[in-house]
Write a protein that holds these residues in place. Structure first.
Motif, short mmCIF file in Angstrom:
data_model
loop_
_atom_site.label_atom_id
_atom_site.label_comp_id
_atom_site.label_asym_id
_atom_site.label_seq_id
_atom_site.Cartn_x
_atom_site.Cartn_y
_atom_site.Cartn_z
N GLY A 193 0.81 -1.21 0.00
CA GLY A 193 0.00 0.00 0.00
C GLY A 193 0.85 1.26 0.00
N THR A 194 0.20 2.38 -0.03
CA THR A 194 0.89 3.67 -0.02
C THR A 194 0.41 4.51 1.15
OG1 THR A 194 -0.74 4.70 -1.49
CG2 THR A 194 1.18 3.66 -2.52
N LEU A 195 1.23 5.47 1.50
CA LEU A 195 0.91 6.39 2.59
C LEU A 195 1.46 7.76 2.21
CD1 LEU A 195 1.20 5.90 6.37
CD2 LEU A 195 2.65 7.63 5.33
N ARG A 196 0.71 8.79 2.52
CA ARG A 196 1.16 10.15 2.24
C ARG A 196 1.66 10.79 3.53
NH1 ARG A 196 1.16 13.14 -2.10
NH2 ARG A 196 1.37 15.41 -1.95
N VAL A 197 2.92 11.18 3.53
CA VAL A 197 3.53 11.77 4.71
C VAL A 197 3.92 13.21 4.40
CG1 VAL A 197 5.81 10.87 4.07
CG2 VAL A 197 5.38 11.55 6.43
N ALA A 198 3.72 14.08 5.38
CA ALA A 198 4.15 15.48 5.28
C ALA A 198 5.18 15.75 6.36
CB ALA A 198 2.96 16.43 5.43
N ALA A 199 6.33 16.28 5.99
CA ALA A 199 7.40 16.60 6.94
C ALA A 199 7.49 18.12 7.07
CB ALA A 199 8.73 16.03 6.47
N VAL A 200 7.47 18.59 8.32
CA VAL A 200 7.47 20.03 8.60
C VAL A 200 8.87 20.47 9.02
CG1 VAL A 200 6.50 21.87 10.02
CG2 VAL A 200 5.05 19.97 9.26
N GLY A 245 -8.19 22.74 -1.22
CA GLY A 245 -8.07 21.79 -2.32
C GLY A 245 -6.79 21.90 -3.10
N THR A 246 -5.84 22.72 -2.64
CA THR A 246 -4.58 22.89 -3.37
C THR A 246 -3.57 21.81 -3.02
OG1 THR A 246 -3.79 24.42 -1.67
CG2 THR A 246 -4.90 25.37 -3.60
N ARG A 247 -3.76 21.12 -1.90
CA ARG A 247 -2.86 20.03 -1.51
C ARG A 247 -3.70 18.90 -0.93
NH1 ARG A 247 2.25 22.84 1.63
NH2 ARG A 247 3.32 20.93 0.99
N PRO A 248 -3.32 17.65 -1.19
CA PRO A 248 -4.06 16.53 -0.60
C PRO A 248 -3.76 16.40 0.89
CG PRO A 248 -2.20 15.72 -1.88
CD PRO A 248 -2.26 17.20 -2.11
N ARG A 249 -4.69 15.82 1.61
CA ARG A 249 -4.50 15.63 3.04
C ARG A 249 -3.51 14.49 3.27
NH1 ARG A 249 -7.51 17.42 7.16
NH2 ARG A 249 -9.22 17.90 5.73
N PRO A 250 -2.49 14.71 4.10
CA PRO A 250 -1.55 13.62 4.40
C PRO A 250 -2.17 12.62 5.35
CG PRO A 250 -1.00 15.55 5.69
CD PRO A 250 -2.14 15.97 4.79
N ASP A 251 -1.54 11.45 5.44
CA ASP A 251 -1.98 10.45 6.41
C ASP A 251 -1.40 10.71 7.80
OD1 ASP A 251 -3.58 8.55 4.76
OD2 ASP A 251 -1.71 8.45 3.63
N PHE A 252 -0.25 11.34 7.83
CA PHE A 252 0.28 11.83 9.11
C PHE A 252 1.32 12.91 8.84
CE2 PHE A 252 3.75 8.78 8.52
CZ PHE A 252 4.83 9.36 9.16
N VAL A 253 1.58 13.70 9.86
CA VAL A 253 2.52 14.82 9.77
C VAL A 253 3.70 14.53 10.68
CG1 VAL A 253 2.85 17.29 10.17
CG2 VAL A 253 0.68 16.45 9.23
N VAL A 303 -5.15 14.81 11.30
CA VAL A 303 -4.46 13.51 11.19
C VAL A 303 -3.37 13.47 12.26
CG1 VAL A 303 -4.91 13.30 8.70
CG2 VAL A 303 -2.77 14.36 9.50
N PRO A 304 -2.85 12.29 12.57
CA PRO A 304 -1.82 12.22 13.63
C PRO A 304 -0.58 13.04 13.29
CG PRO A 304 -2.69 10.04 13.16
CD PRO A 304 -3.24 10.95 12.10
N ILE A 305 0.02 13.60 14.33
CA ILE A 305 1.30 14.31 14.22
C ILE A 305 2.31 13.56 15.07
CG2 ILE A 305 2.57 16.45 14.60
CD1 ILE A 305 -0.07 17.97 14.41
N LEU A 306 3.44 13.21 14.48
CA LEU A 306 4.54 12.62 15.24
C LEU A 306 5.42 13.75 15.73
CD1 LEU A 306 6.03 10.21 16.36
CD2 LEU A 306 7.05 9.83 14.11
#
Length: 505
Positions: free
Chosen positions: A190-197, A233-241, A271-274
């Protein structure tokens, strides 16, 4: 000189091809002299190598750079003493390479938690050798590269064994290069979308503690900004941040302002934030943790940094050194080490965590990957090193780990080099240092285990024992050859013949 040349294989220069030549020069320097004489040139190599490679440690303190680099240089001196003994064995380049690997493992674990910076395998990213990491692991790649150097040194003398040495070189080169023809193929679960801040640090970027509230607010505002983009709507929602180490420099459970900031970001993104947070552990200790903060459940699963930095995050033998020697008064509480082996569960996905220097050690990711982690993350600060090559070196180590374990890897740095790395080590997305940015990408999850995960682990566990046994055999053989026995006495039972003389006439 050879040691300084070896340092050129790593960022900021990154010229990998000097590596086997520098190792060959090291071996050639010490292999044919007496063991007691080999210490000095071996130590000189280590001094030139370690002091150049870890020049960035001066950002902490000049004395820290002098002490750490000098300690690490000593390992190359001790190895040099062993090389002339191993020279006495058949196929001696093999035993020298095993000893080099054992030396790297030892200095990566001792004293205290050791210092793994500068292992040969950490210089192979973006070279034809890199795919070998997935098949033999970082420790295995270091061993093979050391063997190339030892074989080159053995080839130099003009004797009758050059053909065999050349054949050995060809075989080892094939072992290192053939994986590039068929790189390890990760599976797909599967796939997962992650956003790193990457929130950035105000001022010159080096002192997180001086502006710790602003640093936390930068993470909060960047995450809220991402949430607004998702709503538009300019960016998709990540699965976690993913937030970096030192996102909060105070305990978020004890400090109301910090806690409310995290909750605000969490409510906005949904969504969850690590979160990378410093958490109190009584009046005398602190923990450096990655905390899974869930929108519904709040703070939950945690990873605690496994390898705090001695004299940087805790003071060994505090009762001896005290807390007023040099800059040790800046460390009023000792950081506790984590022992977690299972991955974190983030939005239902098992994720291996590494905090800052943890990424350079073998144990943390190995334990979590073999316990089911499907991707990995690195939470790092590195703010005090922001103007040095340490940032690039750690980024390359992270890429090497992604290849070794066959896992996508996301890096969140407070102001360093954040990035999202594919399982083949390629950079999918990155943020420039000293900027505020949110990077995101879809990554392929994978639960399969690369051969290098296990091979590297067992190579690391066995090279020390093999080296000790090889040295014992070499020393025993030397003693036997060195004993000079008198010639045997042959007893004769025959009667002696009389001595006859001729009388004068």
């Amino acid at each position: 000189m050879a040691g300084a040349v070896l340092s050129l294989a790593y960022p900021p220069v990154g010229f990998f091809w000097v590596l086997p030549l520098a190792v060959a020069a090291y071996v050639a320097l010490v292999v044919d002299i007496r063991p007691r004489q080999a210490l000095l040139p071996g130590l000189a190599f280590g001094v030139a190598y370690c002091y150049t490679l870890m020049w960035w440690m001066r950002a902490v303190d000049v004395y820290a750079w002098l002490a750490l680099s000098g300690l690490e240089a000593g390992f190359y001196g001790l190895l040099a003493v062993a090389v002339p003994y191993l020279r006495r064995l058949p196929a001696w380049p093999v035993w020298v390479a095993v000893a080099w690997s054992a030396m790297e493992v030892l200095r990566s674990t001792w004293p205290f938690s050791g210092m793994p910076w500068g292992r040969l395998a950490f210089a192979v990213v973006d070279t034809p050798v890199a795919p070998a990491l997935a098949y033999v692991g970082a420790t295995g790649v270091s061993l093979l590269l050391a063997l190339v150097g030892a074989l080159v040194a053995a080839y130099l003398p003009r004797d009758g064994r050059r053909a065999a040495t050349l054949a050995g070189l060809a075989a080892v080169a094939a072992a290192l290069l053939l994986p590039a023809l068929r790189p390890w193929q990760s599976g797909s679960d599967g796939t997962l979308r992650v956003a790193a801040v990457q929130g950035d640090v105000p001022g010159d970027g080096t002192d997180v503690l001086a502006v710790f509230r602003q640093v936390t607010d930068n993470q909060v505002q960047a995450t809220i900004g991402l949430a607004h983009d998702v709503e538009d709507g300019t960016r998709p929602r990540p699965d976690f941040v993913l937030w970096p180490e030192n996102s909060t420099a105070v305990d978020p459970f004890a400090d109301a302002q910090t806690h409310s900031g995290i909750e605000a970001a969490l409510h906005a993104i949904g969504v969850p934030i690590l979160v990378g947070a410093m958490v109190d552990a009584g009046s005398e200790h602190v923990m450096n943790q990655g905390i899974v903060w869930d929108p519904a459940l709040g703070a939950g699963d945690r990873y605690t940094k496994r390898h705090p930095v001695p004299f940087g995050e805790y003071i060994p033998w505090r009762n001896v050194f005290g807390d007023s020697f040099g800059k040790l008064d800046m460390i009023p509480r000792d950081m506790l080490s984590g022992t977690r082996k299972d991955p974190l569960l983030v939005n239902g996905v098992p994720v291996a965590d590494a905090i800052c220097f943890d990424i350079a050690y073998d144990d943390g990711l190995y334990d979590q990957v073999t316990h089911g982690a499907q991707m990995a993350v690195v939470q790092t600060s590195n703010a005090m090193f922001i103007h040095t090559s340490q940032i690039e070196q750690q980024f390359e180590i992270s890429r090497a780990r992604a290849i070794e374990y066959g896992r996508p890897l996301a890096i969140a740095s407070v102001n360093g080099q954040s990035g999202i790395i594919a399982a083949d080590g390629s950079v999918v997305a990155s943020a420039a240092p000293r900027t505020t940015a949110v990077i995101e990408a879809d990554v392929d999850l994978d639960a399969s285990i690369t051969p290098g995960t296990y091979v590297g682990h067992w190579v690391a566990r066995s090279t020390g024992l093999v080296t000790v046994l090889a040295l014992a055999v070499a020393a025993l053989g030397y003693r036997r050859r060195g004993i000079r026995r008198p010639p045997p006495v042959v007893e004769d039972d025959r009667e002696p013949e009389p001595v006859t003389t001729r009388s004068p006439a």
